[in-house]
Design an enzyme around this catalytic site. Sequence first.
Site, PDB file in Angstrom:
ATOM      1  N   HIS A  36       1.575  11.581  13.693  1.00 11.68           N
ATOM      2  CA  HIS A  36       0.402  10.990  12.890  1.00 11.68           C
ATOM      3  C   HIS A  36       1.062   9.637  12.241  1.00 11.68           C
ATOM      4  O   HIS A  36       2.150   9.804  11.719  1.00 11.68           O
ATOM      5  CB  HIS A  36      -0.003  11.944  11.912  1.00 11.68           C
ATOM      6  N   ASN A  86      -2.656   3.626   8.737  1.00 19.39           N
ATOM      7  CA  ASN A  86      -3.178   4.841   8.923  1.00 19.39           C
ATOM      8  C   ASN A  86      -4.582   4.898   9.299  1.00 19.39           C
ATOM      9  O   ASN A  86      -5.294   4.778   8.532  1.00 19.39           O
ATOM     10  CB  ASN A  86      -2.565   5.714   7.675  1.00 19.39           C
ATOM     11  N   CYS A  91      -6.969  13.795   9.120  1.00 20.13           N
ATOM     12  CA  CYS A  91      -5.807  13.203   9.990  1.00 20.13           C
ATOM     13  C   CYS A  91      -5.396  14.158  11.264  1.00 20.13           C
ATOM     14  O   CYS A  91      -4.591  13.649  12.068  1.00 20.13           O
ATOM     15  CB  CYS A  91      -4.833  12.600   9.148  1.00 20.13           C
TER      16      CYS A  91
HETATM   17  C1  COA Z   1       1.873   6.049  -1.217  1.00 19.67           C
HETATM   18  C2  COA Z   1       3.571   6.133  -1.038  1.00 19.67           C
HETATM   19  C3  COA Z   1       3.676   5.114   0.111  1.00 19.67           C
HETATM   20  C4  COA Z   1       4.096   5.734  -2.162  1.00 19.67           C
HETATM   21  O1  COA Z   1       5.479   5.650  -1.978  1.00 19.67           O
HETATM   22  P1  COA Z   1       6.567   6.273  -2.932  1.00 19.67           P
HETATM   23  O2  COA Z   1       7.912   6.124  -2.525  1.00 19.67           O
HETATM   24  O3  COA Z   1       6.068   7.576  -3.545  1.00 19.67           O
HETATM   25  O4  COA Z   1       6.398   5.109  -3.996  1.00 19.67           O
HETATM   26  P2  COA Z   1       7.291   4.849  -5.365  1.00 19.67           P
HETATM   27  O5  COA Z   1       7.718   6.148  -6.346  1.00 19.67           O
HETATM   28  O6  COA Z   1       8.537   4.274  -4.682  1.00 19.67           O
HETATM   29  O7  COA Z   1       6.632   3.974  -6.063  1.00 19.67           O
HETATM   30  C5  COA Z   1       5.215   4.311  -6.946  1.00 19.67           C
HETATM   31  C6  COA Z   1       4.927   3.219  -7.838  1.00 19.67           C
HETATM   32  O8  COA Z   1       4.599   1.995  -6.768  1.00 19.67           O
HETATM   33  C7  COA Z   1       3.248   1.657  -7.416  1.00 19.67           C
HETATM   34  N1  COA Z   1       2.505   1.249  -6.269  1.00 19.67           N
HETATM   35  C8  COA Z   1       1.563   2.134  -5.485  1.00 19.67           C
HETATM   36  N2  COA Z   1       1.052   1.278  -4.565  1.00 19.67           N
HETATM   37  C9  COA Z   1       1.662   0.338  -4.755  1.00 19.67           C
HETATM   38  C10 COA Z   1       1.338  -0.979  -3.688  1.00 19.67           C
HETATM   39  N3  COA Z   1       0.534  -1.150  -2.710  1.00 19.67           N
HETATM   40  N4  COA Z   1       1.947  -2.106  -4.303  1.00 19.67           N
HETATM   41  C11 COA Z   1       2.840  -2.145  -5.356  1.00 19.67           C
HETATM   42  N5  COA Z   1       3.176  -1.074  -5.941  1.00 19.67           N
HETATM   43  C12 COA Z   1       2.546   0.388  -5.931  1.00 19.67           C
HETATM   44  C13 COA Z   1       2.719   2.682  -8.021  1.00 19.67           C
HETATM   45  O9  COA Z   1       1.920   2.436  -9.305  1.00 19.67           O
HETATM   46  C14 COA Z   1       4.098   3.326  -8.760  1.00 19.67           C
HETATM   47  O10 COA Z   1       4.191   2.641 -10.021  1.00 19.67           O
HETATM   48  P3  COA Z   1       4.835   3.375 -11.372  1.00 19.67           P
HETATM   49  O11 COA Z   1       6.042   3.946 -10.909  1.00 19.67           O
HETATM   50  O12 COA Z   1       5.062   2.403 -12.141  1.00 19.67           O
HETATM   51  O13 COA Z   1       3.615   4.450 -11.565  1.00 19.67           O
HETATM   52  C15 COA Z   1       3.938   7.386  -0.325  1.00 19.67           C
HETATM   53  O14 COA Z   1       3.924   8.316  -1.499  1.00 19.67           O
HETATM   54  C16 COA Z   1       3.280   8.169   0.908  1.00 19.67           C
HETATM   55  O15 COA Z   1       3.343   7.706   1.826  1.00 19.67           O
HETATM   56  N6  COA Z   1       2.769   9.265   0.469  1.00 19.67           N
HETATM   57  C17 COA Z   1       1.997   9.817   1.717  1.00 19.67           C
HETATM   58  C18 COA Z   1       0.610   9.027   1.932  1.00 19.67           C
HETATM   59  C19 COA Z   1      -0.191   9.628   3.183  1.00 19.67           C
HETATM   60  O16 COA Z   1       0.678   9.478   4.117  1.00 19.67           O
HETATM   61  N7  COA Z   1      -1.398   9.633   3.083  1.00 19.67           N
HETATM   62  C20 COA Z   1      -2.120   9.902   4.168  1.00 19.67           C
HETATM   63  C21 COA Z   1      -2.169  11.244   4.508  1.00 19.67           C
HETATM   64  S1  COA Z   1      -2.970  11.637   6.077  1.00 19.67           S
END
Ligand code: COA
Length: 303
Positions: free
Chosen positions: A228, A258, A105
């Site tokens: 980004h 993204n 990215c």
């Molecule tokens: C992925 C992301 C959105 C998750 O958000 P988060 O605030 O960490 O998530 P939370 O901790 O609130 O929730 C995690 C829970 O949601 C669940 N979950 C994940 N994806 C889900 C979805 N699409 N729908 C519903 N639930 C989901 C997980 O299984 C987890 O459940 P658990 O607690 O029972 O294990 C966040 O971590 C993120 O944006 N990370 C960076 C990712 C990124 O930018 N990647 C690309 C880089 S270039």
Amino acid sequence: MGKYVPPTVLTNEDLEKRIDTSDEWIRSRTGIEERRIADNETNTSDMAYEAAKEALESANIRPDQLGLILVATVTPDYTFPSVSTMIQERLGAKNAAAMDVSAACAGFIYGVVTAKQFVESGAYEYVLVVGVEKLSKIVDWEDRNTAVLFGDGAGATVVGKVSEGRGILSFELGADGSGGKHLCHKEFIEMNGREVFKFAVRQMGESALSVAEKAGLSKDDVDYLVPHQANIRIMEASRERLGLPVEKMSKSVHKYGNTSAASIPISLTDDLAEGRVKDDDVVVLVGFGGGLTWGALCIKWGK
Ligand SMILES: CC(C)(COP(=O)(O)OP(=O)(O)OC[C@H]1O[C@@H](n2cnc3c(N)ncnc32)[C@H](O)[C@@H]1OP(=O)(O)O)[C@@H](O)C(=O)NCCC(=O)NCCS
């Protein structure tokens, strides 16, 4: 600048029907409402070609004036020939060298910084840089952790000499291979969302501030931020570090998700078309991605 996004829209509601997720979860955690998905007949090089054509037209540069084509992508049509050589042929850029850049990215920023070196040294007059991804072909559509995040598209720019005082004022590039395991592509994209999130919030803010400082500016001198487009919460954190109001940050993540290397040039192309970036604005571009990699640019906008 130029961009291409495929016409097919995949909404959060569409995803609700396929996997255990909800529009509310996706919106509140990521800010994404919909993304574009390329069809089977459209590959990475096709999108790169369309964005490149638009960038050349808007810069008023003929393909034969290009000395180099750099394509930032982690989803090339093939390992080789590279996407850059494929579009070199289609554009008729017969005088251009061509290579792909792999920095996930952060790839577009890496590409523009590389282009700047060749233009500044006088080796090439114009360098075409394209950020393009067809992430839909490497996403596991059964994995709700990643399937909701990504989209397809391309953005492009022509880097060339500009008038005194304008152009790229400073840049920063970085990498931390020890974090590679948190975001990688083996069979499909695999991600430790929380680790990537923590890294991104810290790095995006630091790099955005650092390029302003390297340009001899304070954060108050920055007019516009193009982060980004990974996740609205990460983007907001970098905006807050610069102390900018909401309307001074580029935002297209809700429409396109993204798109990795394509996200910054796609978003900036829309900003220019809609008048949010004007000549002599100080614009900071900042990205991060798999590798882990990151990069930022501070630009005084205008030819
Ligand atoms: C992925 C992301 C959105 C998750 O958000 P988060 O605030 O960490 O998530 P939370 O901790 O609130 O929730 C995690 C829970 O949601 C669940 N979950 C994940 N994806 C889900 C979805 N699409 N729908 C519903 N639930 C989901 C997980 O299984 C987890 O459940 P658990 O607690 O029972 O294990 C966040 O971590 C993120 O944006 N990370 C960076 C990712 C990124 O930018 N990647 C690309 C880089 S270039």
